[in-house]
Design a protein around this motif. Sequence first.
Motif, PDB file in Angstrom:
ATOM      1  N   LEU A  14       0.832  -1.208   0.000  1.00 52.53           N
ATOM      2  CA  LEU A  14       0.000   0.000   0.000  1.00 52.53           C
ATOM      3  C   LEU A  14       0.862   1.252   0.000  1.00 52.53           C
ATOM      4  N   ILE A  15       1.919   1.262   0.765  1.00 47.30           N
ATOM      5  CA  ILE A  15       2.820   2.419   0.825  1.00 47.30           C
ATOM      6  C   ILE A  15       3.486   2.644  -0.539  1.00 47.30           C
ATOM      7  N   ILE A  16       3.816   1.597  -1.229  1.00 50.60           N
ATOM      8  CA  ILE A  16       4.443   1.724  -2.554  1.00 50.60           C
ATOM      9  C   ILE A  16       3.403   2.108  -3.613  1.00 50.60           C
ATOM     10  N   ALA A  17       2.174   1.590  -3.513  1.00 48.80           N
ATOM     11  CA  ALA A  17       1.146   1.822  -4.534  1.00 48.80           C
ATOM     12  C   ALA A  17       0.551   3.227  -4.488  1.00 48.80           C
ATOM     13  N   ILE A  18       0.446   3.831  -3.330  1.00 52.04           N
ATOM     14  CA  ILE A  18      -0.198   5.147  -3.198  1.00 52.04           C
ATOM     15  C   ILE A  18       0.476   6.201  -4.064  1.00 52.04           C
ATOM     16  N   PRO A  19       1.801   6.360  -4.071  1.00 52.57           N
ATOM     17  CA  PRO A  19       2.403   7.381  -4.958  1.00 52.57           C
ATOM     18  C   PRO A  19       2.122   7.097  -6.437  1.00 52.57           C
ATOM     19  N   PHE A  20       2.120   5.820  -6.833  1.00 53.72           N
ATOM     20  CA  PHE A  20       1.811   5.498  -8.230  1.00 53.72           C
ATOM     21  C   PHE A  20       0.371   5.850  -8.577  1.00 53.72           C
ATOM     22  N   VAL A  22      -1.447   8.187  -7.168  1.00 54.58           N
ATOM     23  CA  VAL A  22      -1.522   9.655  -7.209  1.00 54.58           C
ATOM     24  C   VAL A  22      -0.979  10.165  -8.545  1.00 54.58           C
ATOM     25  N   LEU A  23       0.164   9.623  -8.964  1.00 53.66           N
ATOM     26  CA  LEU A  23       0.749  10.028 -10.253  1.00 53.66           C
ATOM     27  C   LEU A  23      -0.156   9.640 -11.425  1.00 53.66           C
ATOM     28  N   LEU A  24      -0.748   8.454 -11.359  1.00 56.96           N
ATOM     29  CA  LEU A  24      -1.669   8.015 -12.413  1.00 56.96           C
ATOM     30  C   LEU A  24      -2.879   8.935 -12.478  1.00 56.96           C
ATOM     31  N   ARG A  25      -3.444   9.274 -11.325  1.00 60.86           N
ATOM     32  CA  ARG A  25      -4.591  10.192 -11.283  1.00 60.86           C
ATOM     33  C   ARG A  25      -4.207  11.544 -11.887  1.00 60.86           C
ATOM     34  N   GLN A  26      -3.052  12.069 -11.520  1.00 52.30           N
ATOM     35  CA  GLN A  26      -2.590  13.356 -12.042  1.00 52.30           C
ATOM     36  C   GLN A  26      -2.392  13.280 -13.553  1.00 52.30           C
ATOM     37  N   PHE A  27      -1.833  12.193 -14.047  1.00 51.17           N
ATOM     38  CA  PHE A  27      -1.622  12.012 -15.482  1.00 51.17           C
ATOM     39  C   PHE A  27      -2.961  11.988 -16.220  1.00 51.17           C
TER      40      PHE A  27
END
Length: 170
Positions: A14-20, A22-27
């Motif tokens: 979960l800690i590793i997936a959250i930044p991805f 967030v970046l996917l949502r922003q993209f």
Amino acid sequence: MTNFSGYLPYAFALIIAIPFLVLLRQFVFTYIRLKEQEIRLLTVKSNSENKTQAYERMTLFLERIKPSNLVQRFNKDLASHEFIFLTEKTINEEFEYNSSQQLYVTKNSWQNIVDSKNAVIDLLHKTYDGLNGNANLEEFKTIFIMNYMENEDYISTTIEDLRREILIIA
């Protein structure tokens, strides 16, 4: 006490997936925003092209209804009243074909175009009435052109107005 060691791999994922995420949502949001801008630009460009085409078509229409161009259209074997009928029919058909262009030209320009068309048709009839129907076609055409030249050149004035407007748009 509860043993949290079984949940440790899930917490780590979960800690590793959250930044991805967030970046996917922003993209995705950035991509959608850019596509909306592209659509707006294409719409503006399309509107501008439609306006330009409308001004071109109406200028061509006005050039075609100039008396000097009208007199060259039909066979010399026609009677004057036949020439008037065919010319008026041609003008009205071409005008109706181009009537959708009023969506793209200003209200004032459209009114000037309508007035020019009506003035040419009116001049055809006034010329014929002035001759009491007693002139052959060549004489009628000559007098028709002379009558047009005696008055204000409303067609050229309308074309010049269209030219000024298209420069403002472009």
